[in-house]
Scaffold this motif. Structure first.
Motif, PDB file in Angstrom:
ATOM      1  N   TYR A   1      -6.742 -10.705  -4.915  1.00  0.00           N
ATOM      2  CA  TYR A   1      -5.479 -10.618  -5.646  1.00  0.00           C
ATOM      3  C   TYR A   1      -4.671  -9.436  -5.113  1.00  0.00           C
ATOM      4  CZ  TYR A   1      -7.989 -13.657  -8.844  1.00  0.00           C
ATOM      5  OH  TYR A   1      -8.716 -14.694  -9.373  1.00  0.00           O
ATOM      6  N   ARG A   2      -3.372  -9.640  -4.946  1.00  0.00           N
ATOM      7  CA  ARG A   2      -2.460  -8.579  -4.552  1.00  0.00           C
ATOM      8  C   ARG A   2      -1.585  -8.260  -5.768  1.00  0.00           C
ATOM      9  NH1 ARG A   2      -5.854  -8.997  -1.347  1.00  0.00           N
ATOM     10  NH2 ARG A   2      -5.708  -9.508   0.866  1.00  0.00           N
ATOM     11  N   VAL A   3      -1.526  -6.992  -6.116  1.00  0.00           N
ATOM     12  CA  VAL A   3      -0.898  -6.599  -7.376  1.00  0.00           C
ATOM     13  C   VAL A   3       0.400  -5.848  -7.120  1.00  0.00           C
ATOM     14  CG1 VAL A   3      -1.216  -5.335  -9.527  1.00  0.00           C
ATOM     15  CG2 VAL A   3      -3.181  -6.414  -8.417  1.00  0.00           C
ATOM     16  N   ARG A   4       1.465  -6.318  -7.739  1.00  0.00           N
ATOM     17  CA  ARG A   4       2.745  -5.627  -7.703  1.00  0.00           C
ATOM     18  C   ARG A   4       3.026  -5.049  -9.095  1.00  0.00           C
ATOM     19  NH1 ARG A   4       6.311  -9.071  -4.903  1.00  0.00           N
ATOM     20  NH2 ARG A   4       5.665  -7.857  -3.093  1.00  0.00           N
TER      21      ARG A   4
ATOM     22  N   PRO B   1       0.808  -1.232   0.000  1.00  0.00           N
ATOM     23  CA  PRO B   1       0.000   0.000   0.000  1.00  0.00           C
ATOM     24  C   PRO B   1       0.835   1.272   0.000  1.00  0.00           C
ATOM     25  CG  PRO B   1      -0.846  -1.587   1.593  1.00  0.00           C
ATOM     26  CD  PRO B   1       0.471  -2.113   1.129  1.00  0.00           C
ATOM     27  N   ARG B   2       2.098   1.174   0.422  1.00  0.00           N
ATOM     28  CA  ARG B   2       2.965   2.347   0.448  1.00  0.00           C
ATOM     29  C   ARG B   2       3.577   2.660  -0.913  1.00  0.00           C
ATOM     30  NH1 ARG B   2       6.445   1.772   6.107  1.00  0.00           N
ATOM     31  NH2 ARG B   2       4.637   1.769   7.531  1.00  0.00           N
ATOM     32  N   SER B   3       3.472   1.730  -1.841  1.00  0.00           N
ATOM     33  CA  SER B   3       4.087   1.919  -3.159  1.00  0.00           C
ATOM     34  C   SER B   3       3.100   2.589  -4.109  1.00  0.00           C
ATOM     35  CB  SER B   3       4.515   0.572  -3.733  1.00  0.00           C
ATOM     36  OG  SER B   3       4.825   0.690  -5.105  1.00  0.00           O
ATOM     37  N   PRO B   4       3.416   3.796  -4.598  1.00  0.00           N
ATOM     38  CA  PRO B   4       2.527   4.447  -5.574  1.00  0.00           C
ATOM     39  C   PRO B   4       2.347   3.623  -6.840  1.00  0.00           C
ATOM     40  CG  PRO B   4       4.127   6.010  -4.691  1.00  0.00           C
ATOM     41  CD  PRO B   4       4.559   4.647  -4.241  1.00  0.00           C
ATOM     42  N   LEU B   5       3.390   2.926  -7.262  1.00  0.00           N
ATOM     43  CA  LEU B   5       3.290   2.123  -8.469  1.00  0.00           C
ATOM     44  C   LEU B   5       2.380   0.917  -8.255  1.00  0.00           C
ATOM     45  CD1 LEU B   5       6.969   2.245  -9.789  1.00  0.00           C
ATOM     46  CD2 LEU B   5       4.961   3.451 -10.693  1.00  0.00           C
TER      47      LEU B   5
END
Length: 432
Positions: free
Chosen positions: A285-288, A227-231
């Motif tokens: 789903y968790r998205v990277r 959640p901390r990653s803007p991308l």
């Protein structure tokens, strides 16, 4: 002490099935043709006799469900059976569906009927499938005929099941018929899916004003891996927008958003064309963020339910609660029209079932007008491109012998349905 979780009076408890997956002998649609090519089905199998519902086993399975406490069932009717050639309807096929529906009514079960669950008549697929701009007019006539012939037995109608997955697997990907297409085809397919829903909604109401007609959508939970990653947040937002929001928003406004609105901006009759919304939910789903992926994100969730060739996400009951509340925010009643788990040994299904039902109860407590829950599925069936390798049923099936064996989860679900509640003893055992 754990409390009993009561559901509203009149709540519908059932399971969901699809015609091609359970009936058997559906030889006149695009999926049957697709199965004949080696490599299209993971285990090399074919639907064949499926669960033999067309030959009489439907009544047996539905009777078992009713005896266990189910008061409803969601099934689909097969367009290619009912209209085997353009404009010609099959009286015998309609009569067979009437037999099944009459049996359900005699058992005290409320039918919910889906008009399109992934299969197209061969004659429509040869005319361009969902790229054919005449499909809405043809589907309108089919929907009206179903309402005329079956409307005395059915008041809950679903037009299309999971339009996103139909587009994604059949036109974006290559796992479903027709087997992929060019990017400029996707907006045309999406626009025709919306047109068909609007046409069917109007057609049913013209014949059967008191009917309730809804659209069934897949609404998985999609969140950033970090959640901390803007991308990561951007990739998750993009996937959520394309798979969920871009399909829900036009139902309110009647206007398609990009990319689906590239060629068609507005669909007449679409705005407000839903008396309820069906939510299909399996997992999260968790998205990277990954610029090498088509939608700029890679799924990295842990504990995912996967066959190796398909991924139903990670078990996450909170995601179901969110999906119900999101659909309820559209201002209409909601049904959970599919929720289930691929679990050959039935080791995880019981806990999955109770936790997801508890999440549905939380959504009701938070204000959602949730009126029913349909588990996927009643009997192990032919699971599309996965063939017979992914059993989702509350009842185990041997497709070679047609022998059935209720699983422990069947008994558990029946106990919940009979009580119209998750009893305190069940909650104490499973909600840890």
């Amino acid at each position: 002490m754990t409390e009993t979780l009561h559901f509203p009076d009149g709540f519908l408890w059932g399971t969901a099935t699809a015609a091609h997956q359970v009936e058997g002998g559906n030889i006149n649609n695009d999926w049957w043709a697709w199965e004949q090519t080696p490599g299209h089905i993971v285990d090399g199998s074919r639907s064949g006799a499926a669960c033999s519902w067309w030959r009489g086993r439907a009544e047996e399975d539905l009777s078992l469900a009713a005896a266990s406490g189910h008061n409803s069932h969601r099934l689909s009717v097969e367009w290619s059976r009912l209209e085997p050639t353009p404009g010609r309807y099959d009286d015998a096929a309609f009569e067979r569906y009437r037999q099944i529906l009459q049996h359900m009514r005699a058992l005290g079960m409320t039918p919910m009927v889906t008009l399109h669950h992934f299969t197209l008549p061969l004659w429509q697929s040869t005319r361009g499938g969902w790229l054919d701009d005449e499909i809405a007019a043809r589907f309108r006539a089919y929907a009206a005929e179903c309402a005329r012939r079956l409307g005395d037995l059915v008041t809950l109608w679903c037009t299309i099941n999971e339009p996103l997955n139909l587009l994604y697997f059949g036109y974006f990907g290559k796992r479903w018929p027709p087997g992929g297409g060019q990017p400029l085809q996707w907006p045309r397919v999406a626009a025709n899916l919306f047109r068909v829903h609007a046409a069917a909604y109007a057609a049913i109401h013209a014949v059967q004003p008191e009917a309730e007609v809804g659209l069934v959508h897949i609404m998985q939970a999609i969140d950033p891996a970090s959640p901390r990653s803007p991308l990561d947040r951007f990739a998750a937002w993009l996937q959520d927008f394309l798979s969920i929001e871009s399909w829900l928003r036009p139902m309110r406004t009647g206007r398609l958003v990009l990319p689906w609105g590239l060629f068609t901006r507005e669909v007449p009759g679409l705005a407000g064309a839903a008396d309820f919304y069906g939510v299909n939910y399996y997992g999260a789903y968790r998205v990277r963020f990954d610029p090498t992926m088509p939608l700029l994100g890679r799924w990295v969730e842990e504990g995912t339910i996967s066959s190796g060739t398909d991924n139903w996400g990670a078990c996450d009951p909170a995601g179901l609660r969110r999906a119900i509340l999101r659909a309820a925010a559209l201002g209409q009643p909601v049904y959970v029209t599919e929720n289930g788990i691929f679990d050959p040994t039935d080791a995880r299904r019981q806990r999955y079932l109770v936790h997801n039902l508890a999440a549905a109860h939380e959504a009701i407590a938070a204000g959602a007008d949730l009126r029913g829950y349909y588990h996927w599925t009643l009997v192990d069936n032919f699971e599309w491109a996965e063939g017979w390798t992914t059993p989702f049923g509350l009842i185990e099936l041997n497709p070679a012998t047609q022998a059935r064996r209720p699983r422990r989860s069947f008994e558990l679900y029946g106990a919940i349905a009979t009580a119209n509640a998750i009893r305190a003893d069940i909650a104490a055992e499973y909600l840890r």
